[in-house]
Design an enzyme around this catalytic site. Structure first.
Site, PDB file in Angstrom:
ATOM      1  N   LYS A  53      69.251  87.872  57.425  1.00  0.00           N
ATOM      2  CA  LYS A  53      69.678  87.475  58.770  1.00  0.00           C
ATOM      3  C   LYS A  53      69.476  88.624  59.754  1.00  0.00           C
ATOM      4  O   LYS A  53      68.999  88.430  60.873  1.00  0.00           O
ATOM      5  CB  LYS A  53      71.144  87.018  58.739  1.00  0.00           C
ATOM      6  CG  LYS A  53      71.321  85.669  58.033  1.00  0.00           C
ATOM      7  CD  LYS A  53      72.782  85.309  57.728  1.00  0.00           C
ATOM      8  CE  LYS A  53      72.809  84.032  56.869  1.00  0.00           C
ATOM      9  NZ  LYS A  53      74.167  83.575  56.519  1.00  0.00           N
ATOM     10  N   GLN A  97      80.059  85.628  56.197  1.00  0.00           N
ATOM     11  CA  GLN A  97      79.290  85.164  55.042  1.00  0.00           C
ATOM     12  C   GLN A  97      80.225  84.651  53.952  1.00  0.00           C
ATOM     13  O   GLN A  97      81.225  85.287  53.629  1.00  0.00           O
ATOM     14  CB  GLN A  97      78.408  86.313  54.526  1.00  0.00           C
ATOM     15  CG  GLN A  97      77.406  85.910  53.460  1.00  0.00           C
ATOM     16  CD  GLN A  97      76.344  84.943  53.964  1.00  0.00           C
ATOM     17  OE1 GLN A  97      75.983  84.954  55.144  1.00  0.00           O
ATOM     18  NE2 GLN A  97      75.845  84.089  53.093  1.00  0.00           N
ATOM     19  N   ASP A 120      77.122  79.150  62.588  1.00  0.00           N
ATOM     20  CA  ASP A 120      76.991  78.452  61.307  1.00  0.00           C
ATOM     21  C   ASP A 120      77.297  76.953  61.465  1.00  0.00           C
ATOM     22  O   ASP A 120      76.978  76.165  60.572  1.00  0.00           O
ATOM     23  CB  ASP A 120      77.970  79.031  60.276  1.00  0.00           C
ATOM     24  CG  ASP A 120      77.334  80.072  59.368  1.00  0.00           C
ATOM     25  OD1 ASP A 120      76.124  79.982  59.137  1.00  0.00           O
ATOM     26  OD2 ASP A 120      78.070  80.948  58.889  1.00  0.00           O
TER      27      ASP A 120
HETATM   28  N1  GUN Z   1      76.926  81.207  52.156  1.00  0.00           N
HETATM   29  C1  GUN Z   1      75.920  80.401  51.718  1.00  0.00           C
HETATM   30  N2  GUN Z   1      75.306  79.818  52.766  1.00  0.00           N
HETATM   31  C2  GUN Z   1      75.936  80.257  53.874  1.00  0.00           C
HETATM   32  C3  GUN Z   1      75.736  80.023  55.264  1.00  0.00           C
HETATM   33  O1  GUN Z   1      74.875  79.257  55.703  1.00  0.00           O
HETATM   34  N3  GUN Z   1      76.584  80.691  56.093  1.00  0.00           N
HETATM   35  C4  GUN Z   1      77.557  81.513  55.647  1.00  0.00           C
HETATM   36  N4  GUN Z   1      78.348  82.098  56.551  1.00  0.00           N
HETATM   37  N5  GUN Z   1      77.764  81.751  54.370  1.00  0.00           N
HETATM   38  C5  GUN Z   1      76.941  81.125  53.493  1.00  0.00           C
END
Ligand code: GUN
Length: 288
Positions: A53, A97, A120
């Site tokens: 990211k 996350q 998200d």
């Molecule tokens: N863990 C697995 N996929 C995601 C996601 O798309 N966003 C976040 N914040 N955590 C994750």
């Protein structure tokens, strides 16, 4: 002969579009989009996702801030950091996350994020707005899947879609988006308690597999000419690779692909689209 839905090159195209947009913002003297990510503990998968990211932000010219907290962090400390980010006018998007350590309630953390910064799209306000068909931040994987279907001009109107899996992150939201006005597909959601799952999947013009069970979708379950979207990304031990693992999808690609009209590979299908959707959401949050 089947054709590949290439998420990797589509995502690269979209990143180029975003980078152009950021250049224009700079020329106008605007602040560039800024994504903040909170990473708690040292989960291997999470480390990889978050580093991707940050790298994606750099590539398109966004600012990014990574906040690392130890696995021992208290809920109060984490909430405090989320609040700080919520009120920081220089930050457009905030993600925490997942997964979080056992002692922290994920849904309380998600609800603590300001909905307008929730890139998200996990906050109940955003999930609700999405379900109601209102403009909002749609979570990244479902948004990425819809964008792929659109760019590849896969006909959705009246198509029989079977979504395999009902998670809050993928199965549930993508089933809602596919049945919405404008998309107009007929959608069935199947899951671990569904009887006769093979027979239902076999009806599908479009299969979205999002269960996290490697190779679950076999050739016998797939209708000739179906479109298959594989969301699975299970890490399988692979001593021959540098990392020691490789990703395997929910679809038995080798045997399923010859029956398909279109299919997404793993890796290089949905994954890159998820990553780029987060960038699109951050741009959107910034432009609000
Ligand atoms: N863990 C697995 N996929 C995601 C996601 O798309 N966003 C976040 N914040 N955590 C994750």
């Amino acid at each position: 002969m089947y054709q590949i839905i290439d998420g990797k090159s589509t995502a690269a195209e979209i990143r180029a579009e975003i980078a152009t947009e950021v250049e224009k913002m700079k020329e106008r003297g605007s602040r560039v989009p800024h994504l903040a990510a909170i990473l708690v503990g040292n989960d291997g998968g999470s480390e990889t996702y978050v580093s991707h990211k940050v790298k994606d932000c750099e590539e398109v010219g966004f600012r990014s801030t990574l906040i690392r907290l130890p696995a021992s962090v208290t809920s109060e400390e984490l909430f405090e950091r989320v609040k700080e980010m919520n009120s920081n006018p220089e930050i457009d998007g905030l993600i925490v996350q997942l997964p979080l350590p056992e002692h922290i309630s994920e849904h309380r953390v998600i609800e603590a994020i300001a909905p307008e910064k929730d890139v998200d799209g996990f906050h109940p306000v955003n999930v609700g707005r999405m379900a109601a068909g209102l403009p909002t931040l749609v979570s990244a994987t479902p948004a990425g899947i819809m964008e792929l279907l659109k760019r590849y001009k896969i006909p959705l109107r009246g198509a029989e879609c079977v979504v395999v899996g009902r998670s809050n992150i993928v199965g549930r939201p993508v089933s809602i988006l596919l049945s919405q006005k404008g998309a107009d597909a007929t959608v069935t959601v199947v899951h671990s308690r569904t009887g006769n799952i093979e027979k239902i999947i076999k009806r599908a013009d479009i299969i979205v597999a999002a269960i996290g069970s490697p190779g679950f979708i076999t050739a016998e379950m797939v209708k000739e000419g179906a479109v298959v979207i594989d969301v699975g990304t299970t890490r399988m031990p692979a001593p021959e690779t540098k990392s020691g693992w490789r990703l395997k999808g929910d679809v038995d690609f080798e045997n399923v692909a010859p029956k398909c009209s279109w299919i997404t590979p793993v890796p290089g299908g949905v994954g890159p689209m998820t990553r780029v959707s987060l960038l699109l959401n951050t741009l959107k949050a910034c432009n609000r």
